[in-house]
Design an enzyme around this catalytic site. Sequence first.
Site, PDB file in Angstrom:
ATOM      1  N   ASP A 383       4.500   2.720  70.305  1.00  0.00           N
ATOM      2  CA  ASP A 383       4.206   4.145  70.265  1.00  0.00           C
ATOM      3  C   ASP A 383       4.770   4.936  69.090  1.00  0.00           C
ATOM      4  OD1 ASP A 383       2.532   4.579  72.568  1.00  0.00           O
ATOM      5  OD2 ASP A 383       4.264   4.109  73.809  1.00  0.00           O
ATOM      6  N   TYR A 468       1.243   8.814  79.224  1.00  0.00           N
ATOM      7  CA  TYR A 468       2.643   8.690  79.616  1.00  0.00           C
ATOM      8  C   TYR A 468       3.515   9.783  79.034  1.00  0.00           C
ATOM      9  CZ  TYR A 468       4.106   4.726  82.375  1.00  0.00           C
ATOM     10  OH  TYR A 468       4.400   3.905  83.409  1.00  0.00           O
TER      11      TYR A 468
HETATM   12 CU   LIG Z   1       5.160   2.423  83.350  1.00  0.00          CU
END
Ligand SMILES: [Cu+2]
Length: 725
Positions: A383, A468
């Site tokens: 990420d 997320y």
């Molecule tokens: Cu997770």
Amino acid sequence: MDHVASPSRCCLSLFFLVVAITLLVRSWHPPSKTASSFLDCSQYSLWCTSKNLIQAKSNLHDKPLLIKQPQVVLPDYSSKTHQHPLDPLTIQEINQVLAILSSFPPFLSSFPSINSVSLDEPEKSQVLNWTIGHPLPPRKAFVIAYLEGQSHILSLDLASNKVTSHEIKSNSGYPILSKEDMTVAAQVPFSNPGFNRAVTDRGVALSDTVCVALAPGWYGREEEGRRIVKVQCFSSQGTSNYYMRPIEGLTITVDIDKKQVVRISNTGREIPIPHATNTDYKYDSFNNSPKEGLLNMRPINLISMVQPKGPSFSVEDGHVVKWANWEFHLRPDPRAGMIISRAMVRDIESGAMRSVMYKGMASELFVPYMDPSVGWYFKTYIDAGEYGMGLSAFSLVPLNDCPRNAYYMDGVFAAADGRPFVRSNMICVFERYAGEIGWRHYDVNNKVRESRPKVTLVTRMAASVGNYDYIIDWEFQMDGLIRIKVGLTGMLMVKGTPLQNMNQVLPHENTSGTLVSENVIGVLHDHFVTFYLDMDVDGPVNSFVKVNLVKEETSPGESPRKSYLRTKRHVARSEREAQIKLKLYDPSEFHVVNPEKKSRVGNPSGYKVVPGATAASLLDINDPPQVRGAFTNNQIWVTPYNRSEEWAGGLLVYQGKGDDTLAVWSERDRAIEKRDIVVWYTLGFHHIPCQEDFPIMPTVSASFELKPVNFFERNPILRVPPCQE
Ligand SMILES: [Cu+2]
Ligand SMILES: *[C@@H]1O[C@H](CO)[C@@H](O)[C@H](O)[C@H]1NC(C)=O
Ligand SMILES: *[C@@H]1O[C@H](CO)[C@@H](O)[C@H](O)[C@H]1NC(C)=O
Ligand SMILES: *[C@@H]1O[C@H](CO)[C@@H](O)[C@H](O)[C@H]1NC(C)=O
């Protein structure tokens, strides 16, 4: 502490806060007094409506306390003068970078897309030599730009308005995907009739279709030589949580530079779009009438920590945080999110500021999903290097993300066209009193009873990388401990399935995760967050010592005991000796010591890395994602300081092959004894989803610590006064 407010009270105070924040938070100015080294307990009290607490005394709960904060100047970015060599680039400086690049000969005919503009830090020796009031080392900018298949790495001198170094990289790896790239990638499929048909064939209206840009990883030559994005789509009909309504099996490979669809893979025709019922998480999507009751649980009254005399920390010149015995520099960064520099703690005996860490940050993440099928195998995100933790960090929500009296810091970054933008309230700094005990004792013989509260200072950011959310905290304690914590929340990445109930699964059948709702599988995955920790314990020259606990056995007749433990110290001489895999039955402590700096009784001054609950990657070491994520092959690594080795997955990660990772550097096996060394620690999570993670996950956290070990002569918080009303 969870903040679950009763609806009416919460909304009212939130309303006040929105007003108050608008007026005041941006103009928050740290109290000018220097924080006392000792705890003034009257500043910490719980604001709570339970009867046995402060309510009757202060009756503060009716007033929006923010109003009481000292009010001074709004930050004026245009006129900001630098106070510290590590201050981030200002709006003015980013504009200057743009001007320099615009007249840089290689960019005259066509201007590149700007992927990153950040401070090019002065040499460490210059920063260490600098003291307040002295001229700053020259201001420099580090730029990553992308033009016609080539990544340009540049360093710019802002005093002379010149490009001082320029390197073109055309091998493995591309820069961070910009927001503009992601927008383009998500739009490209809609001009493809095949895609539009695939969507409408699934019964989803194009107007309800939300597409997201996913990094493709690296899986061989086929996808090399062009920058690609994998696009997947969802139905937003009837919910704000479209992530729970995947159009499963539909994956569009987009050439981002040509803005073309390369391939459409449509394998999930028989898989229904999961329904929208129960997927929303917005507060106003629920029926919150008092009669219905939101949760059918005993309501929790509004809860907060109050500091009637205001916070005890100060943020000087915008970035230098001073609190209790701590002082450090804090800055936002487009890639790492948050960088802590020059962390120093005051020695209780001498009063001198002592160096602990030169620089600490989240260097890289690795998030492999465990499904080898065509629409899922590539989901192995790195990420920080693919999306940017700072670029993905949005404004924090006062009173919910950070408590009352938090100080908010803005990020100033560059867009793809090189222009600066401000990400407001990106980082917060606050004191935390969570009802914990600093130390205590009751002596049953002489009736001595002493107890001290534990108050800490936290710096926090939250990155929303697609579905997320990663909450990253650096927490400083008065006893010298630093706790680094990662919280995971937000949405699972889910897979559509024909399954409605587990009773439809045959015993020998395997699903790639947990059925979390009808037609929704939460796919098994891992999260790894690798931290860069340039420890400078009492100066840059340090050693890494493994303090191993070993079982010794007694000789017959020597003792009633058969076995006992001893410590064995091993100083790591080179990098390979410091590649650490944690083992429960072969435990060690991991000390970073300054061999030249001894305590009164002769122990080397040190800080230890204290691993928390952590998970290791179990993928095959030669699996392509694990090669790219090879920085997770060990939980701890130590490298000699090298300013070019900061990003554990490499500088250019997007579609990179993993040829520039921490694992590659460490294999050089360079000397690390009595050197300036960098410690790398990886926090890991195996995530087996469960129904409670649907439709949005309650936060799961893990942390590790940097703890003084023979650094102080004795307990450094002995003289903290007790709390009294
Ligand atoms: Cu997770
Ligand atoms: C350190 O700073 C002083 C002045 O503050 C300067 O004279 C000296 O050259 C500097 N040394 C290094 C190594 O940069
Ligand atoms: C499920 O997994 C087991 C063990 O990994 C394997 O032996 C079996 O073939 C799998 N079943 C199916 C239907 O894929
Ligand atoms: C510093 O790092 C770069 C990038 O990994 C490498 O090329 C160089 O050899 C390193 N220098 C030393 C002295 O290890």
